[in-house]
Enzyme design. Structure first.
Site, short mmCIF file in Angstrom:
data_model
loop_
_atom_site.label_atom_id
_atom_site.label_comp_id
_atom_site.label_asym_id
_atom_site.label_seq_id
_atom_site.Cartn_x
_atom_site.Cartn_y
_atom_site.Cartn_z
N CYS A 2 38.03 -68.46 92.91
CA CYS A 2 38.79 -69.29 91.97
C CYS A 2 39.14 -68.52 90.69
O CYS A 2 38.45 -67.58 90.32
CB CYS A 2 37.99 -70.51 91.58
SG CYS A 2 37.34 -71.40 92.98
N ARG A 27 42.47 -62.56 94.24
CA ARG A 27 41.08 -62.92 94.48
C ARG A 27 40.93 -63.94 95.61
O ARG A 27 39.84 -64.22 96.06
CB ARG A 27 40.48 -63.51 93.19
CG ARG A 27 40.24 -62.42 92.18
CD ARG A 27 39.83 -62.99 90.85
NE ARG A 27 39.26 -61.94 90.06
CZ ARG A 27 37.97 -61.72 89.89
NH1 ARG A 27 37.10 -62.52 90.47
NH2 ARG A 27 37.52 -60.73 89.17
N TRP A 75 39.61 -71.95 95.49
CA TRP A 75 39.25 -71.47 96.83
C TRP A 75 38.25 -72.49 97.34
O TRP A 75 37.14 -72.61 96.79
CB TRP A 75 38.64 -70.07 96.73
CG TRP A 75 38.45 -69.37 98.03
CD1 TRP A 75 39.39 -68.66 98.71
CD2 TRP A 75 37.25 -69.27 98.79
NE1 TRP A 75 38.84 -68.13 99.86
CE2 TRP A 75 37.53 -68.49 99.94
CE3 TRP A 75 35.95 -69.77 98.63
CZ2 TRP A 75 36.57 -68.19 100.90
CZ3 TRP A 75 35.00 -69.48 99.59
CH2 TRP A 75 35.32 -68.69 100.71
N ASN A 101 35.02 -72.99 87.95
CA ASN A 101 34.66 -72.02 89.01
C ASN A 101 33.16 -72.12 89.22
O ASN A 101 32.42 -72.28 88.25
CB ASN A 101 34.96 -70.58 88.56
CG ASN A 101 36.44 -70.31 88.48
OD1 ASN A 101 37.25 -71.12 88.90
ND2 ASN A 101 36.79 -69.16 87.92
N GLY A 102 32.72 -71.97 90.45
CA GLY A 102 31.28 -72.02 90.71
C GLY A 102 30.93 -73.23 91.54
O GLY A 102 31.81 -73.90 92.10
N GLU A 485 33.27 -48.69 108.30
CA GLU A 485 34.24 -49.01 107.25
C GLU A 485 35.67 -49.01 107.80
O GLU A 485 36.47 -49.89 107.47
CB GLU A 485 34.09 -48.01 106.09
CG GLU A 485 35.08 -48.13 104.95
CD GLU A 485 35.06 -49.46 104.23
OE1 GLU A 485 34.18 -50.30 104.50
OE2 GLU A 485 35.96 -49.69 103.39
N LYS A 489 38.13 -52.27 107.71
CA LYS A 489 39.47 -52.26 107.09
C LYS A 489 40.51 -52.84 108.06
O LYS A 489 41.34 -53.65 107.69
CB LYS A 489 39.90 -50.85 106.69
CG LYS A 489 39.22 -50.23 105.50
CD LYS A 489 39.57 -50.82 104.16
CE LYS A 489 38.69 -51.98 103.82
NZ LYS A 489 37.41 -51.77 103.20
N GLU A 492 40.07 -56.69 108.57
CA GLU A 492 40.41 -57.50 107.40
C GLU A 492 41.89 -57.74 107.24
O GLU A 492 42.30 -58.83 106.88
CB GLU A 492 39.94 -56.78 106.13
CG GLU A 492 38.48 -56.87 105.86
CD GLU A 492 38.12 -56.15 104.58
OE1 GLU A 492 38.35 -54.93 104.50
OE2 GLU A 492 37.64 -56.80 103.66
N HIS A 508 25.43 -46.88 125.33
CA HIS A 508 24.42 -47.93 125.52
C HIS A 508 25.05 -49.32 125.55
O HIS A 508 24.37 -50.31 125.31
CB HIS A 508 23.36 -47.84 124.41
CG HIS A 508 22.63 -46.52 124.42
ND1 HIS A 508 21.65 -46.24 125.34
CD2 HIS A 508 22.78 -45.42 123.66
CE1 HIS A 508 21.21 -45.00 125.12
NE2 HIS A 508 21.88 -44.48 124.11
N LYS A 607 38.66 -61.75 97.04
CA LYS A 607 38.32 -60.43 96.52
C LYS A 607 36.88 -60.38 96.03
O LYS A 607 36.19 -59.41 96.25
CB LYS A 607 39.28 -60.05 95.39
CG LYS A 607 39.03 -58.67 94.78
CD LYS A 607 39.25 -57.57 95.79
CE LYS A 607 38.87 -56.21 95.28
NZ LYS A 607 38.71 -55.23 96.37
C1 F6R Z 1 35.97 -55.15 102.18
C2 F6R Z 1 35.62 -55.89 100.99
C3 F6R Z 1 34.37 -56.73 101.02
C4 F6R Z 1 33.53 -56.38 99.80
C5 F6R Z 1 32.29 -57.29 99.72
C6 F6R Z 1 31.40 -56.92 98.55
O1 F6R Z 1 37.19 -54.51 102.04
O2 F6R Z 1 36.29 -55.83 100.01
O3 F6R Z 1 33.66 -56.53 102.20
O4 F6R Z 1 33.16 -55.04 99.90
O5 F6R Z 1 32.69 -58.62 99.58
O6 F6R Z 1 32.09 -57.00 97.34
P1 F6R Z 1 31.56 -56.30 96.03
O7 F6R Z 1 31.57 -54.83 96.27
O8 F6R Z 1 32.51 -56.72 94.96
O9 F6R Z 1 30.16 -56.79 95.81
#
Ligand code: F6R
Length: 612
Positions: A2, A27, A75, A101-102, A485, A489, A492, A508, A607
């Site tokens: 949010c 976000r 959100w 927010n929260g 990773e 990517k 996502e 395995h 985000k």
């Molecule tokens: C992947 C991504 C998420 C964040 C995760 C942790 O591209 O962005 O997996 O890495 O939500 O977020 P932070 O690093 O902000 O704690």
């Protein structure tokens, strides 16, 4: 997640509020709303919409204007995204408006209490309960009512409140959800993210937990919830408008991928001591006692989520190999709810780009409760995690706006390498070895640049594979976390199923998936386990799998056994993930673009994940 923006002054604030919301679109959100108050006519206007801010803009009439306002992107947590659940919420008597927010955890008991006194609820949200709780306490003083209500609340909040009976002020308060006040001339602002106010001011006051601010157009008074007056210092926002704009790139994600030569340089700035073959980190050296706990630790836990968890895994390999300290990497959400063994010589490192991830924050609190020294590696300056930890290191990668993390990852790996080298050099690592790594660090940005210059090759491969349904990513050693990773990517932003595995683990189980439709990405650079990876590639080829290799310049053998090869320069083992991840970021990006998806705002993702 949010977002909140507020304005009080003499000017028309509709555009400012809408633009402020747009700055936090990345976000993640599913509805948006705005409350505007026009002083000269004492009228107010509430507009809400499900969906994107552009829909909200369409619903705002062109002659809507006003000089006080609060706005929100939601959100959904309590109740689906619909009109009645969107913010701002209004009290039963129509006098008080709230953006929040929260999460209010004790909302059920508060709701029952308010229902008994005659309140009615029209939405499924915890926020509507809070705004009515404020009404419940309201006896002509909104500041007092907000304080009283918040003392009843269990949970987290960043809130903005407007009261029709007292239209010369806005109230802001925070507990565990970021909020800052922007300082203007004859006008003031509040927001959950500095980027929302940056067009108006770079001077801000960051609110801390259990603080409340009474904001008029000419003044801001800061207090604790217990009514203690606070002297707060004004800080400068640490980035510029160009840092939060696309600057000609199609997407923030692409901009951030291409920024990495610079962000890597920024993460190392002032931290390399080539002549001494080592590194230094101000944020740790300034706290010698805490840093000594890390240097002398007999166990390190690294807690993080998502991409930050992947960089933590690389940190585990580095710290064990070079600093010789046993390391365990934990998902923050798991660490918190199991019973990790914390001894007096255990140190916890929390890694987070945003510094606001609820699971990571909760893990830090749990570690502190058990007596551990906790260090932070964060990107966002002044974030909750940076405040909650005993000491730490900032990434200095600048704001990361693309939801899929890219530049934060490479900077996290850099910072972990810097910490590793400093500790190792204080112990047994020779000057010669330290010097070699620091020298490699210095040329790393140029090596990343050379991979980016080759992006056309990766774009072509992306075109060929954009309709694949599954991908397998395989790597070993330092590049096993890079395989994870790369797969994350792709999942996502392109919504293609992808798995990352240690290359040797393939036989395995995942080997059963391999056929002519399955692209398998191998990280097969010339390191100490190169020969083993080659064997794994042959195993895939023997089953008609399609192999795309990330390999070293000059390696000709790999051309013979792979279907496609992306060549990259070599570096020393612990830094190799910084180079191998770049083609994987680009591959995910180009595949998602090829499929026509909104790369910067992938579905269902936020985000910064501020709920557990
Ligand atoms: C992947 C991504 C998420 C964040 C995760 C942790 O591209 O962005 O997996 O890495 O939500 O977020 P932070 O690093 O902000 O704690």
């Amino acid at each position: 997640m949010c977002g909140i923006v507020g304005y009080i002054g003499n000017k028309d604030c509709v555009r400012f509020l809408v633009d402020g919301l747009k700055r936090v679109e990345y976000r993640g959100y599913d509805s948006a709303g705005i409350l505007i108050y026009r002083k000269n006519t004492a009228e107010h206007f509430l507009v809400k919409n499900v969906g994107k801010i552009i829909e909200l803009e369409k619903s705002i009439s062109s002659n809507l204007s006003g000089n006080i306002g609060i706005a929100h992107t939601r959100w959904a947590t309590h109740g689906e995204p619909n009109h009645k659940n969107s913010h701002p919420h209004v009290s039963n008597d129509g006098n008080i408006f709230l953006v929040h927010n929260g999460i209010i955890e004790n909302y059920t008991s508060l709701k029952k209490k308010l229902e008994k006194t005659g309140f009615t609820f029209y939405s499924e949200t915890d926020t509507e309960i809070l705004v009515n709780l404020i009404q419940h306490y309201y006896k002509g003083d909104i500041e007092k009512a907000v304080k009283e209500a918040l003392l009843d609340v269990k949970g987290t909040y960043g809130i903005g409140v407007f009261c029709l009976n007292e239209p010369d002020k806005l109230i802001a308060a925070r507990l565990g959800s970021p909020l800052l006040i922007g300082i203007g001339k004859n006008e003031n602002y509040f927001a959950s993210d500095p980027s929302s106010v940056l067009k108006k001011t770079s001077e801000v006051v960051y609110m801390q937990d259990r603080e409340i601010a009474v904001i008029t157009k000419d003044s801001v008074v800061h207090k604790t919830l217990d009514d203690e007056l606070l002297e707060k210092s004004i800080e400068k926002i640490s980035f510029e408008l160009t840092d939060i704009e696309k600057s000609g790139y199609d997407h923030f994600m692409l901009k951030e991928i291409f920024e990495q030569p610079k962000t890597i340089t920024d993460s190392m700035r002032g931290r390399l001591l080539l002549e001494e073959g080592t590194t230094k980190l101000g944020g740790l050296n300034e706290h010698p006692e805490i840093y000594n706990s890390l240097i002398n630790a007999d166990k390190i836990y690294i807690v993080a989520c998502g991409t930050s968890w992947h960089s933590a895994l690389i940190g585990e390999y580095m710290l064990e190999e070079y600093a010789k300290i046993p390391v365990e990497v934990e998902y923050a959400s798991e660490f918190r709810y199991r019973d990790p063994i914390i001894t007096p010589k255990t140190v916890v490192i929390a890694i987070s780009q945003s510094g606001e991830t609820a699971d990571t924050l909760a893990a830090i609190k749990e570690a502190k409760r058990k007596g551990a020294v906790v260090l932070g590696i964060c990107n966002v300056v002044g974030s909750s995690i940076s405040k909650e930890t005993d000491a730490g290191v900032y990434l200095h990668a600048g704001p990361e706006i693309g939801v899929a993390s890219t530049k934060a990852f490479t900077s996290q790996v850099i910072v972990l390498a810097l910490i590793t080298i400093d500790i190792a050099r204080r112990k047994h690592l020779s000057f010669r070895q330290g010097y070699k790594i620091v020298k490699e660090l210095k040329i790393l940005p140029a090596l990343v640049e050379s991979i980016l210059e080759n992006s056309a090759v990766i774009k072509e491969i992306a075109k060929k594979f954009s309709s694949a349904k599954n991908f397998l990513y395989l790597g070993r050693g330092y590049n096993f976390p890079v395989a994870l990773e790369g797969a994350l990517k792709l999942k996502e932003i392109s919504y293609i199923h992808a798995e990352g595995y240690p290359a040797a683990e393939m036989k395995h189980g995942p080997i059963a998936l391999i056929d002519e439709n399955m692209p398998v990405i191998f990280i097969a650079i010339k390191d100490t386990i190169y020969d083993k990876v080659i064997t794994n590639i042959k195993e895939v080829k023997a089953r008609n799998g399609v192999v795309i290799s990330i390999a070293s310049y000059g390696d000709e053998e790999i051309d013979l056994i792979s279907d496609y090869v992306i060549k990259i320069p070599d570096t020393t083992n612990l830094l190799s993930p910084i180079l191998t991840v770049i083609p994987l970021q680009l591959l995910a990006y180009y595949i998602a673009v090829e499929k026509g998806y909104n790369v910067d705002m992938p579905r269902n993702l936020a985000k910064s994940v501020t709920v557990e």
